[in-house]
Design a protein around this motif. Sequence first.
Motif, PDB file in Angstrom:
ATOM      1  N   GLY A  54      39.643  39.421  44.117  1.00 12.35           N
ATOM      2  CA  GLY A  54      39.648  38.311  43.172  1.00 12.35           C
ATOM      3  C   GLY A  54      40.746  38.503  42.157  1.00 12.35           C
ATOM      4  O   GLY A  54      41.567  39.406  42.272  1.00 12.35           O
ATOM      5  N   LEU A  55      40.725  37.675  41.122  1.00 10.67           N
ATOM      6  CA  LEU A  55      41.763  37.754  40.106  1.00 10.67           C
ATOM      7  C   LEU A  55      41.758  39.098  39.394  1.00 10.67           C
ATOM      8  O   LEU A  55      42.766  39.565  38.906  1.00 10.67           O
ATOM      9  CB  LEU A  55      41.558  36.662  39.062  1.00 10.67           C
ATOM     10  CG  LEU A  55      42.225  35.333  39.354  1.00 10.67           C
ATOM     11  CD1 LEU A  55      42.004  34.401  38.193  1.00 10.67           C
ATOM     12  CD2 LEU A  55      43.709  35.548  39.587  1.00 10.67           C
ATOM     13  N   THR A  56      40.591  39.702  39.324  1.00 10.68           N
ATOM     14  CA  THR A  56      40.492  40.943  38.574  1.00 10.68           C
ATOM     15  C   THR A  56      40.676  42.171  39.454  1.00 10.68           C
ATOM     16  O   THR A  56      40.469  43.289  39.017  1.00 10.68           O
ATOM     17  CB  THR A  56      39.128  41.019  37.876  1.00 10.68           C
ATOM     18  OG1 THR A  56      38.118  40.649  38.823  1.00 10.68           O
ATOM     19  CG2 THR A  56      39.061  40.081  36.704  1.00 10.68           C
ATOM     20  N   LYS A  59      37.192  43.927  44.679  1.00  8.13           N
ATOM     21  CA  LYS A  59      35.782  44.048  44.307  1.00  8.13           C
ATOM     22  C   LYS A  59      35.031  44.914  45.305  1.00  8.13           C
ATOM     23  O   LYS A  59      33.886  45.295  45.063  1.00  8.13           O
ATOM     24  CB  LYS A  59      35.133  42.669  44.268  1.00  8.13           C
ATOM     25  CG  LYS A  59      35.714  41.736  43.219  1.00  8.13           C
ATOM     26  CD  LYS A  59      35.105  40.339  43.390  1.00  8.13           C
ATOM     27  CE  LYS A  59      35.832  39.299  42.563  1.00  8.13           C
ATOM     28  NZ  LYS A  59      35.511  37.937  43.008  1.00  8.13           N
ATOM     29  N   ILE A 274      42.866  30.534  45.220  1.00 13.59           N
ATOM     30  CA  ILE A 274      42.707  31.903  44.707  1.00 13.59           C
ATOM     31  C   ILE A 274      41.950  32.762  45.703  1.00 13.59           C
ATOM     32  O   ILE A 274      40.972  33.430  45.369  1.00 13.59           O
ATOM     33  CB  ILE A 274      42.005  31.945  43.338  1.00 13.59           C
ATOM     34  CG1 ILE A 274      42.383  30.747  42.484  1.00 13.59           C
ATOM     35  CG2 ILE A 274      42.356  33.223  42.576  1.00 13.59           C
ATOM     36  CD1 ILE A 274      41.697  30.741  41.140  1.00 13.59           C
TER      37      ILE A 274
ATOM     38  N   TYR B 117      37.520  29.739  37.942  1.00  9.09           N
ATOM     39  CA  TYR B 117      38.007  30.887  37.177  1.00  9.09           C
ATOM     40  C   TYR B 117      36.862  31.654  36.525  1.00  9.09           C
ATOM     41  O   TYR B 117      36.912  32.875  36.390  1.00  9.09           O
ATOM     42  CB  TYR B 117      39.034  30.439  36.138  1.00  9.09           C
ATOM     43  CG  TYR B 117      40.328  29.978  36.769  1.00  9.09           C
ATOM     44  CD1 TYR B 117      41.349  30.882  37.000  1.00  9.09           C
ATOM     45  CD2 TYR B 117      40.501  28.664  37.171  1.00  9.09           C
ATOM     46  CE1 TYR B 117      42.523  30.482  37.606  1.00  9.09           C
ATOM     47  CE2 TYR B 117      41.678  28.249  37.777  1.00  9.09           C
ATOM     48  CZ  TYR B 117      42.685  29.165  37.988  1.00  9.09           C
ATOM     49  OH  TYR B 117      43.841  28.767  38.601  1.00  9.09           O
ATOM     50  N   ALA B 119      34.048  32.092  37.846  1.00  7.08           N
ATOM     51  CA  ALA B 119      33.489  32.931  38.913  1.00  7.08           C
ATOM     52  C   ALA B 119      34.296  34.213  39.083  1.00  7.08           C
ATOM     53  O   ALA B 119      33.774  35.219  39.556  1.00  7.08           O
ATOM     54  CB  ALA B 119      33.460  32.154  40.233  1.00  7.08           C
ATOM     55  N   GLU B 120      35.571  34.186  38.709  1.00  4.64           N
ATOM     56  CA  GLU B 120      36.415  35.374  38.833  1.00  4.64           C
ATOM     57  C   GLU B 120      36.227  36.334  37.656  1.00  4.64           C
ATOM     58  O   GLU B 120      36.821  37.405  37.619  1.00  4.64           O
ATOM     59  CB  GLU B 120      37.895  34.972  38.920  1.00  4.64           C
ATOM     60  CG  GLU B 120      38.264  34.268  40.207  1.00  4.64           C
ATOM     61  CD  GLU B 120      38.183  35.192  41.429  1.00  4.64           C
ATOM     62  OE1 GLU B 120      38.298  36.407  41.248  1.00  4.64           O
ATOM     63  OE2 GLU B 120      37.998  34.673  42.538  1.00  4.64           O
ATOM     64  N   GLY B 121      35.464  35.902  36.662  1.00  4.33           N
ATOM     65  CA  GLY B 121      35.183  36.801  35.543  1.00  4.33           C
ATOM     66  C   GLY B 121      36.279  36.889  34.501  1.00  4.33           C
ATOM     67  O   GLY B 121      36.262  37.779  33.656  1.00  4.33           O
ATOM     68  N   VAL B 122      37.240  35.964  34.530  1.00  5.23           N
ATOM     69  CA  VAL B 122      38.332  36.065  33.557  1.00  5.23           C
ATOM     70  C   VAL B 122      38.075  35.203  32.322  1.00  5.23           C
ATOM     71  O   VAL B 122      38.865  35.223  31.385  1.00  5.23           O
ATOM     72  CB  VAL B 122      39.698  35.672  34.182  1.00  5.23           C
ATOM     73  CG1 VAL B 122      40.085  36.669  35.260  1.00  5.23           C
ATOM     74  CG2 VAL B 122      39.675  34.250  34.737  1.00  5.23           C
TER      75      VAL B 122
END
Lengths: 310, 448
Positions: A54-56, A59, A274, B117, B119-122
């Motif tokens: 994911g973006l972070t 996972k 994404i 977004y 859902a991505e935790g940001v």
Amino acid sequence: MTPQTSPTPRRYFRWQPDQQWEAYLFILPALVLFAVFVAAAMAYSLVISFADYGLTGIKGFVGLRNYQGLFRDPIFWQSFRNTAFYIITVVPIQLFLGLIMALALNQGIRGRTVYRLIYFMPVVTTIVAGAIVFRLLLATNGPINNLLSDIYALFGLPFKDINWLGSTRYSKWAVVVLTLWKNAGFTMVVYLAALQGVPQELYDAAETDGAGAWARFRNVTLPLISPTTFFLLVLQMIGAFQLFTEPFVMTRGGPANSSLSVVQYIYNAGFRDIRMDKASAMAWFLFAFILLFTLIQNRLQRRWVFYEAG
Amino acid sequence: MNVKRLSGVLLLVMVLAMLVSACAPVAPAAPAAAADSAAAPAAGETTTLTWAFWGSPEEAASHQRVGAAFMAEHPEITLEYWNQPWDDYFTKIQALWASGDTATIPDVAFLWPTPRYAAEGVLENLDPYVEASGYNLEDYWPGLLDSAMFEGAHYGFPRDIEVNILYYNKDLFDAAGIDYPTDAWTWDDLQAAAEALTVKDASGNTETYALAMEGGKFLKWVNQNGGQILDDFINPSACTLDSPEAIAGIQFFTDLLNDGYAMRPADLNQAGGDAAVFQSGQAAMIIQNTSRVSAFNAAAMNYDVVPVPTPAGGKRWNGAGGAAWVMSSGSDSKDAAWTFLSWLQSAEGGQKLYTEAGEIFPALQSVATSPAFMNDQPPANKQGIITEAESSDVGGFGFFPEWGEIDGSIVGPGMDLVWSGEATPADQVPVVCEQFNAFLAENGYPKP
């Protein structure tokens, strides 16, 4: 080289004190850039393709799940079929067109420099600008349909406007036409160089033996330029597999995903949805496919590519 | 040491110098950022917030005017602007979030779609701030806040609401000799007017279309007619676009297209979009949100607006949604970010400024009914916009992370075939729903 009694293993990066170590320094800047921005990025995308990403960041790892998902994704296969269509249309037509143009301009016709310039111009033209012009040309009430309508009227036939960009039947052809316009000039230039490398004596000899123009072309020109044909075939096949800009600017992959290429689907997955993990899996699948195809071509070339002895 | 050796050493030094200098700006930044997040700003100090938005230089200038007004009211907070064109914005902001560097992550950002977004935790959950400050959520149009919610919590506040209304060109109505549309118009009235407004030349080419509408807005017809696209907008289990009501709504628009009264969406796109064809007189009516008003006013067009006509026995419906201001969960000055965000979304702050500038139809009802919006600029029938806005409801899109993918890869492309006339709604909609349902199953919906 003197034969050695003890066999030494073959090593590519063996350090020898007398070696010119400065050479490595010279390539270091490029090597560092390549390592960081290409090699490391590629390796990481391979890792991502096996992960839930994911973006972070990563996972967790999911094994082959991303790849398995691809096989169940009808849109992925649709984009794959579209890409196959681009390959089987664009590659042969482009080789053919390039060769015809090169043959024509290899004759001593007047003003051939101007023609070469004209045919090569699209190669150096920005694709987006070209696409905008083609969109106008192909509009339902655009010049191309008007021309067709005039031609139909000449034969007393009714003409129904063709929706080049907005119908699933023609959208791929619109992309093909743009791609040919853009790239045929490149093929031409490479072929021109090859044609000029064919020795005149061979033509003279063939002519003495009574060979006509077609026989000379078939038996002298074609075999002698076959390495060039092979080079162009591989290059264009890879290019067609990676087709992105042309469908993206012409049709955005539409309508109904009918002109969506694999690479555009990768782009959509990564940057619109994404889903870098899915996008990475697709990219590596495509890479494996291109690699396989190129290996097959390499194997097949022995049957038809003629390399001059010596 | 010979010359060659010497040059080699020099080269090595140069390369090292390059590497070191390339790294230099990064090195001191890290401790600074750490200090920022650790220490709360003492009295008298200013906090710097990064504020991210997309848009052209004109749009950026408008945001910066709002930013300047905020800083005048709040000298303790300094805003830094992070502006990118729409096409690059999302890729670049994703990269910022992915970097995890609190010094570069925007504190407050303009964003769409928010649930993806969140859902991505940001993104930061705004509910605790709402509770602590008593921020008023009641002033928003119905259904609007849902578009920026994720798992039951607010992750953003929509700046504006997309209110799709019918614009009509009075000159073309006069030329056709028919009455202007009213709030009471039904689909039948629209169809009859469409027939009268469509003008073809001698060879059968359409000179003037009665209507132009982007294909992506078709859910208006579906919902007006009592249909909807999903059985549940948060945790869906099935596509319901194949219900008789929904298909009848799609059929209404398809008939307008196939009869040649409405411009096919692909042609509309080629012709430069609805604003272009409306201004050039190629289309007598368009259905679009209020963002077109300033362009039509600047062109001094003779036009007005009405709510979109509804089917007999149907209802008004406007899909509630709009891009939202959000706070990054990685922000290093969350309290200041909340101060700014809640000011942006207040009736006397950002909402009023954007509305007065003619930029938006405001998310807050009190601003829409205030003089900031009800001014004497065209269109005359501003009440018509309010009427349409009052019918706002969920139903325009799903509030789950994968909605954008479904819409972009399945629904939009699938409906293209209907709009182009290649397939009928009765044939194509079930195909779309089948793909839609397969996608939901593949992604584990409905979630337990």
